[in-house]
Write an enzyme that holds these catalytic residues in place. Sequence first.
Site, PDB file in Angstrom:
ATOM      1  N   LYS A  35       1.230  -1.052   0.029  1.00 53.16           N
ATOM      2  CA  LYS A  35      -0.579   0.380  -0.244  1.00 53.16           C
ATOM      3  C   LYS A  35       0.933   1.443  -0.379  1.00 53.16           C
ATOM      4  O   LYS A  35       0.551   2.284  -0.553  1.00 53.16           O
ATOM      5  CB  LYS A  35      -1.276   0.071   1.159  1.00 53.16           C
ATOM      6  CG  LYS A  35      -2.117  -1.319   0.648  1.00 53.16           C
ATOM      7  CD  LYS A  35      -2.875  -1.755   2.575  1.00 53.16           C
ATOM      8  CE  LYS A  35      -3.827  -2.751   2.284  1.00 53.16           C
ATOM      9  NZ  LYS A  35      -4.247  -3.043   3.698  1.00 53.16           N
ATOM     10  N   GLN A  51      -5.243  -1.987   9.610  1.00 52.53           N
ATOM     11  CA  GLN A  51      -5.249  -3.011   8.551  1.00 52.53           C
ATOM     12  C   GLN A  51      -5.572  -4.694   9.700  1.00 52.53           C
ATOM     13  O   GLN A  51      -5.279  -4.163  10.861  1.00 52.53           O
ATOM     14  CB  GLN A  51      -3.470  -3.754   8.281  1.00 52.53           C
ATOM     15  CG  GLN A  51      -2.737  -4.564   7.427  1.00 52.53           C
ATOM     16  CD  GLN A  51      -3.574  -4.556   6.413  1.00 52.53           C
ATOM     17  OE1 GLN A  51      -3.867  -3.847   5.624  1.00 52.53           O
ATOM     18  NE2 GLN A  51      -3.876  -6.149   6.015  1.00 52.53           N
ATOM     19  N   ASP A  77     -11.507   1.779   2.861  1.00 57.11           N
ATOM     20  CA  ASP A  77     -12.023   0.543   3.058  1.00 57.11           C
ATOM     21  C   ASP A  77     -13.070  -0.114   2.585  1.00 57.11           C
ATOM     22  O   ASP A  77     -13.666  -1.490   2.452  1.00 57.11           O
ATOM     23  CB  ASP A  77     -11.344  -0.643   4.786  1.00 57.11           C
ATOM     24  CG  ASP A  77     -10.399  -1.160   4.733  1.00 57.11           C
ATOM     25  OD1 ASP A  77      -9.897  -1.014   3.803  1.00 57.11           O
ATOM     26  OD2 ASP A  77      -9.938  -1.144   5.692  1.00 57.11           O
TER      27      ASP A  77
END
Length: 298
Positions: free
Chosen positions: A53, A97, A120
Site C-alpha cells: 500500500k 489493517q 476500506d
Amino acid sequence: MSAVLIKGKEIACEIRAELKERVDALVKAGCRPGLTVILIGDDPASVSYVTGKKQACEELGIFSDSLHYSADLSEEELLKIIDEKNRDSRIHGILVQLPLPKHIDEKKVIEAIAPEKDVDGFHPVNVGRMVLEQECFLPCTPHGILQLLMRSGIDTKGKKAVVLGRSNIVGKPIANLLMQKQNFGNATVTVCHTATENTAAETRQADIVIAAVGRPGTLTADMIKPGAVVIDVGVNRIPDASKKNGFRLAGDADFESVKEKASYITPVPGGVGPMTITMLMMNTVISAERAAKRRSSC
Ligand code: GUN
C-alpha cells in the site's frame, strides 16, 4: 482447452495510470491525496500488504502516512490516533489493517473512522449506502473483482454467480454488488458457506464462481461447469522449502485442474491481489476529489 488468464497485474497498471492523472490534477489544484495506514503487530501477511500500500501511494504521488505500532497498543490509544486522523485535513483516507490483536474491538475501531475517510468501505454507513446503491466507498477487493470482470469483457447480467464464503470483507459485499441493479451486476447470486449442504451442486450451475474462503484446493475441476469464469480471491501460504521465504502462494481453487475446464481464471498471485491495493488508491483519490469539491481548495 486452457482458460484465458485474467491478468490482475496488467489491469491494475492500467487503472493506476488513470489514477496518476487524477492525482496530478489534484496536486496542481493544491490538494495532494493523503492516506493513513495503521498496522498493529507484526503479522507477516499484514506487513506485506501494508508495504504494498505504501509503495502504491509513492508510485502515484499520494501522501503516505504509514503508522506501525506494537501488538500491545491499547484500544484507547488506537481510537485516539484515529480521532486525530479524522481531523487532519491532509488525510483523505484511513485504513486500519485487519485482523487486529484480540484485545482490540474491531467493530469499535471501524466505527471510529469518519465515514467520509473510510476508504476500506467497512463502516456501517458505507456498507448501508452500498446496499442501497447510493454514493459510498466500495470495499476494495469486491470492487477490484468487478473491475476485473468489466475490463475483461465478461458480462454479469442474467448470469448465475456463486460466491464461496460470507466474510464481511469479500463474500457478503461481492454477493451484494453482483446482484445490484444499477451499473454492473444484475446477476442471480447464490452464497455458499460452512452450513451449505451441497456446495458442488451449486457451483456446477454457476457461470461465474467467486472463491473467497481462504482454504487451498476448495474449488476443484469437478465442481465447475465447462466454460465457467473463476475468480480466485484466496491468498494461502503453503510451506515450500524450495522457496527463499519458505512458502509459496496458492488460491482457493485447484488452479492446474480448474484452468483446463474454465473459460477465464484469475491466477494467484497476480490476479485479484494487485486489484485490492489499486482500488484502495482509487477510493483515496475519490475522497480527495470530494474534499476538494467541498472546500473548493484543500
Ligand atoms: N486485511 C485483509 N484484507 C484487508 C482489507 O481489505 N482491509 C483491511 N483494513 N484489512 C485487511
